[in-house]
Design a protein around this motif. Structure first.
Motif, PDB file in Angstrom:
ATOM      1  N   ILE A  55      27.589  52.458  23.854  1.00  0.00           N
ATOM      2  CA  ILE A  55      28.174  52.261  25.082  1.00  0.00           C
ATOM      3  C   ILE A  55      29.561  51.527  25.248  1.00  0.00           C
ATOM      4  CG2 ILE A  55      27.450  51.048  27.221  1.00  0.00           C
ATOM      5  CD1 ILE A  55      24.759  50.424  26.171  1.00  0.00           C
ATOM      6  N   ALA A  56      30.408  52.416  25.773  1.00  0.00           N
ATOM      7  CA  ALA A  56      31.661  52.031  25.873  1.00  0.00           C
ATOM      8  C   ALA A  56      32.060  50.780  26.359  1.00  0.00           C
ATOM      9  CB  ALA A  56      32.646  53.038  26.746  1.00  0.00           C
ATOM     10  N   GLN A  57      33.031  49.855  25.552  1.00  0.00           N
ATOM     11  CA  GLN A  57      33.266  48.630  26.026  1.00  0.00           C
ATOM     12  C   GLN A  57      33.772  48.563  27.379  1.00  0.00           C
ATOM     13  OE1 GLN A  57      36.969  48.354  26.306  1.00  0.00           O
ATOM     14  NE2 GLN A  57      37.040  46.531  27.510  1.00  0.00           N
ATOM     15  N   SER A  58      34.410  49.427  27.894  1.00  0.00           N
ATOM     16  CA  SER A  58      34.956  49.285  29.494  1.00  0.00           C
ATOM     17  C   SER A  58      34.096  49.001  30.215  1.00  0.00           C
ATOM     18  CB  SER A  58      35.916  50.494  29.595  1.00  0.00           C
ATOM     19  OG  SER A  58      35.038  51.740  29.613  1.00  0.00           O
ATOM     20  N   VAL A  59      32.681  49.900  30.243  1.00  0.00           N
ATOM     21  CA  VAL A  59      31.918  49.524  31.200  1.00  0.00           C
ATOM     22  C   VAL A  59      31.032  48.423  31.080  1.00  0.00           C
ATOM     23  CG1 VAL A  59      31.506  51.996  31.823  1.00  0.00           C
ATOM     24  CG2 VAL A  59      30.227  50.984  29.877  1.00  0.00           C
ATOM     25  N   VAL A  60      31.033  47.817  29.838  1.00  0.00           N
ATOM     26  CA  VAL A  60      30.481  46.709  29.525  1.00  0.00           C
ATOM     27  C   VAL A  60      31.103  45.470  30.130  1.00  0.00           C
ATOM     28  CG1 VAL A  60      29.353  45.159  27.811  1.00  0.00           C
ATOM     29  CG2 VAL A  60      29.112  47.454  27.288  1.00  0.00           C
ATOM     30  N   SER A  61      32.297  45.406  29.735  1.00  0.00           N
ATOM     31  CA  SER A  61      33.372  44.571  30.215  1.00  0.00           C
ATOM     32  C   SER A  61      33.385  44.490  31.803  1.00  0.00           C
ATOM     33  CB  SER A  61      34.676  44.948  29.774  1.00  0.00           C
ATOM     34  OG  SER A  61      34.917  44.840  28.529  1.00  0.00           O
ATOM     35  N   LYS A  62      33.366  45.665  32.548  1.00  0.00           N
ATOM     36  CA  LYS A  62      33.396  45.890  33.695  1.00  0.00           C
ATOM     37  C   LYS A  62      31.988  45.207  34.426  1.00  0.00           C
ATOM     38  CE  LYS A  62      35.637  49.679  33.845  1.00  0.00           C
ATOM     39  NZ  LYS A  62      35.723  51.121  34.385  1.00  0.00           N
ATOM     40  N   ALA A  63      30.894  45.425  33.749  1.00  0.00           N
ATOM     41  CA  ALA A  63      29.516  44.973  34.538  1.00  0.00           C
ATOM     42  C   ALA A  63      29.433  43.495  34.146  1.00  0.00           C
ATOM     43  CB  ALA A  63      28.486  45.669  33.691  1.00  0.00           C
ATOM     44  N   GLU A  64      30.152  42.809  33.095  1.00  0.00           N
ATOM     45  CA  GLU A  64      30.138  41.423  33.060  1.00  0.00           C
ATOM     46  C   GLU A  64      31.274  40.749  33.686  1.00  0.00           C
ATOM     47  OE1 GLU A  64      28.793  39.431  28.784  1.00  0.00           O
ATOM     48  OE2 GLU A  64      31.080  39.921  28.988  1.00  0.00           O
ATOM     49  N   GLY A  65      32.175  41.458  34.364  1.00  0.00           N
ATOM     50  CA  GLY A  65      33.139  41.243  35.264  1.00  0.00           C
ATOM     51  C   GLY A  65      34.275  40.767  34.402  1.00  0.00           C
ATOM     52  N   ASN A  66      34.594  41.279  33.361  1.00  0.00           N
ATOM     53  CA  ASN A  66      35.810  41.040  32.488  1.00  0.00           C
ATOM     54  C   ASN A  66      36.962  41.654  32.932  1.00  0.00           C
ATOM     55  OD1 ASN A  66      34.305  39.139  30.513  1.00  0.00           O
ATOM     56  ND2 ASN A  66      33.233  40.771  29.502  1.00  0.00           N
ATOM     57  N   ILE A  67      37.421  41.572  33.878  1.00  0.00           N
ATOM     58  CA  ILE A  67      38.452  42.249  34.666  1.00  0.00           C
ATOM     59  C   ILE A  67      39.471  41.261  34.805  1.00  0.00           C
ATOM     60  CG2 ILE A  67      39.298  43.682  36.258  1.00  0.00           C
ATOM     61  CD1 ILE A  67      36.220  44.725  36.506  1.00  0.00           C
ATOM     62  N   VAL A  68      40.683  41.367  34.726  1.00  0.00           N
ATOM     63  CA  VAL A  68      41.838  40.403  35.095  1.00  0.00           C
ATOM     64  C   VAL A  68      42.869  41.113  35.841  1.00  0.00           C
ATOM     65  CG1 VAL A  68      43.522  38.775  34.373  1.00  0.00           C
ATOM     66  CG2 VAL A  68      41.404  39.261  32.750  1.00  0.00           C
ATOM     67  N   ASP A  69      43.056  40.567  37.055  1.00  0.00           N
ATOM     68  CA  ASP A  69      43.940  41.267  37.988  1.00  0.00           C
ATOM     69  C   ASP A  69      45.075  40.499  37.544  1.00  0.00           C
ATOM     70  OD1 ASP A  69      45.539  41.860  40.001  1.00  0.00           O
ATOM     71  OD2 ASP A  69      44.015  41.680  41.713  1.00  0.00           O
ATOM     72  N   LEU A  70      46.269  41.630  37.028  1.00  0.00           N
ATOM     73  CA  LEU A  70      47.495  40.981  36.689  1.00  0.00           C
ATOM     74  C   LEU A  70      48.340  40.144  37.716  1.00  0.00           C
ATOM     75  CD1 LEU A  70      48.886  43.824  34.296  1.00  0.00           C
ATOM     76  CD2 LEU A  70      47.570  41.910  33.722  1.00  0.00           C
ATOM     77  N   SER A  71      48.062  40.696  38.984  1.00  0.00           N
ATOM     78  CA  SER A  71      48.983  39.536  39.828  1.00  0.00           C
ATOM     79  C   SER A  71      48.502  38.036  39.814  1.00  0.00           C
ATOM     80  CB  SER A  71      48.762  40.294  41.173  1.00  0.00           C
ATOM     81  OG  SER A  71      47.327  40.082  41.799  1.00  0.00           O
ATOM     82  N   SER A  72      47.466  37.814  39.524  1.00  0.00           N
ATOM     83  CA  SER A  72      46.945  36.584  39.259  1.00  0.00           C
ATOM     84  C   SER A  72      47.274  35.582  37.971  1.00  0.00           C
ATOM     85  CB  SER A  72      45.649  36.294  39.383  1.00  0.00           C
ATOM     86  OG  SER A  72      44.902  36.675  38.051  1.00  0.00           O
ATOM     87  N   ILE A  73      48.283  36.205  37.084  1.00  0.00           N
ATOM     88  CA  ILE A  73      48.486  35.744  36.037  1.00  0.00           C
ATOM     89  C   ILE A  73      50.114  35.311  35.934  1.00  0.00           C
ATOM     90  CG2 ILE A  73      49.082  36.311  33.532  1.00  0.00           C
ATOM     91  CD1 ILE A  73      46.040  36.289  34.373  1.00  0.00           C
ATOM     92  N   GLU A  74      50.265  34.040  35.497  1.00  0.00           N
ATOM     93  CA  GLU A  74      51.760  33.573  35.569  1.00  0.00           C
ATOM     94  C   GLU A  74      51.871  33.464  34.113  1.00  0.00           C
ATOM     95  OE1 GLU A  74      54.841  32.368  36.367  1.00  0.00           O
ATOM     96  OE2 GLU A  74      53.435  32.311  38.102  1.00  0.00           O
ATOM     97  N   PRO A  75      53.058  34.357  33.589  1.00  0.00           N
ATOM     98  CA  PRO A  75      53.345  34.353  32.046  1.00  0.00           C
ATOM     99  C   PRO A  75      53.770  33.386  31.474  1.00  0.00           C
ATOM    100  CG  PRO A  75      54.634  35.808  33.392  1.00  0.00           C
ATOM    101  CD  PRO A  75      53.704  35.030  34.459  1.00  0.00           C
ATOM    102  N   SER A  76      53.460  32.813  30.387  1.00  0.00           N
ATOM    103  CA  SER A  76      54.120  31.862  29.680  1.00  0.00           C
ATOM    104  C   SER A  76      55.348  32.181  29.232  1.00  0.00           C
ATOM    105  CB  SER A  76      53.098  31.053  28.586  1.00  0.00           C
ATOM    106  OG  SER A  76      52.976  32.423  27.684  1.00  0.00           O
ATOM    107  N   SER A  77      56.224  31.141  28.775  1.00  0.00           N
ATOM    108  CA  SER A  77      57.739  31.496  28.181  1.00  0.00           C
ATOM    109  C   SER A  77      57.334  32.365  26.971  1.00  0.00           C
ATOM    110  CB  SER A  77      58.371  30.302  27.689  1.00  0.00           C
ATOM    111  OG  SER A  77      57.872  29.695  27.014  1.00  0.00           O
TER     112      SER A  77
END
Lengths: 246, 246
Positions: free
Chosen positions: A41-63
């Motif tokens: 089973i592909a990681q992409s669907v396992v990650s998605k089912a588990e909710g391991n998705i990050v919306d980049l617009s919510s990320i504040e990059p460190s220096s």
């Protein structure tokens, strides 16, 4: 050995029960699971089912993420997500090679922006062995069959161009086969002491999955020569002192 | 996709015609080749048929071979054979990682003492693409079928324990599939730009071959998704500047 792509699996959303979709796909293809079948089973669907998705617009990059992003010409928010998944940067050149929190050495800590909505990335499951075991158990309960489950991802390799499938989580299969003491075809003792059947199976499945629009997130492998057993993907990790590249 | 081990192939001797033995094995198993079939053939038998066998008793180790042999606890005559196959030592630790004369990066330059008579080693064929092409042509002539041929070897990997199959020579198959510009399942552009189907096929075949007394030096792969084409295994070589580990 036979590899059979599992088709007609819809795009997976957080909370979806992957084992249900897989059983449904098998039924649509008139395939009944047998003991000793393997599901990759592909990681992409396992990650998605588990909710391991990050919306980049919510990320504040460190220096540090900004600095690395500049060096490798990458979105600093994506670099921040990668660093959060990383216990150590193994190499930093034109790409970022990381030792992930799990102990995998791979590019970008497995953070992937393909096969997910734009502006989002998938991160690897926290414990892919657990995901594999959970799916194995559910399928045992529903079908009575003793199968093996491999969660796979496509990774690049040092020295070789082109990605191939690797196992990142396993259940019901021995990850490393020890040959030491076995005889070769001439009656000699074998020098190569270990093989990694789970990576070979993931590589075989990756051919059927493709990487793009194929929408084949799972592959059934039948009649593969493998040893059933307990085990963890961590058995494939090379210790730092045995790794000439770390 | 189906992988079928080719059995009843006798132990190969220098000068043997491998394609004859393969066709004989297919006949014994009542298998008729089809267009787009793939034959994966183990390096050990290709090397033996070509006479790429070195009797260690004939080797006079150099002082450098003696020094390295002492460091890695290895027969200095075997080290001498490895150095003769090597254009550059990539890493020297508990094992010897080499850049072979062909351009492969692997342990011991592929010099192998399994599946050969005691006191002898096999060395990699000088030009495995040529071996693959020769077998492809002979089989085309005998059967009329357009197939692909992959010569495989089992190699260890940095970061991961356990050997898997790699392609070392190819004919009739595109070694590197470019995905750049293709769409993923969400309509996004793919970031992973290349996959290496020939290595995935070699890995799949390595499961059927085993490493020891199985005596399966060749595997037929049927219904694999692959692109026919010309090409050389050297297309998979990472250039030194793109390789963070050299």
């Amino acid at each position: 050995m036979k590899t059979i792509p599992l088709t007609e699996i819809p795009l997976i959303k957080p909370g979806d029960d992957l084992s249900e979709y897989i059983l449904e796909s098998l039924k649509n293809q008139e395939l009944a699971l047998k003991n000793k079948d393997i599901l990759v089973i592909a990681q992409s669907v396992v990650s998605k089912a588990e909710g391991n998705i990050v919306d980049l617009s919510s990320i504040e990059p460190s220096s540090r993420a900004k600095e690395i992003g500049k060096k490798i010409d990458e979105d600093p928010r994506r670099v921040k997500v990668i660093l959060d998944q990383t216990q150590e940067i193994t190499r930093l050149g034109h790409v970022l090679i990381t030792l992930t929190n799990h102990g995998f050495v791979c590019a970008d800590a497995g953070v992937d922006d393909s096969n997910v909505e734009e502006g989002k990335v998938t991160i690897l499951p926290e414990n892919p062995d657990n995901n594999a075991e959970e799916i194995r158990k559910k399928i045992k309960k529903r079908t009575g069959k003793e199968i093996a489950v491999i969660i796979s991802d496509s990774w690049g390799r040092p020295f070789r161009l082109g990605a191939v499938g690797f196992a990142i989580g396993i259940a019901g299969i021995t990850p490393l086969k020890h040959l030491k003491g076995e005889e070769d075809a001439y009656g000699g003792q074998l020098e190569t002491t270990k093989i990694a059947p789970v990576d070979a199976l993931a590589a075989a499945a990756s051919l059927e999955m493709g990487e793009s629009h194929e929408k084949v997130p799972a592959v059934l492998i039948r009649n593969a020569p493998y040893e059933s057993g307990e085990g963890s993907i961590s058995e494939l990790f090379r210790s730092e002192e045995m790794d000439l590249f770390r």
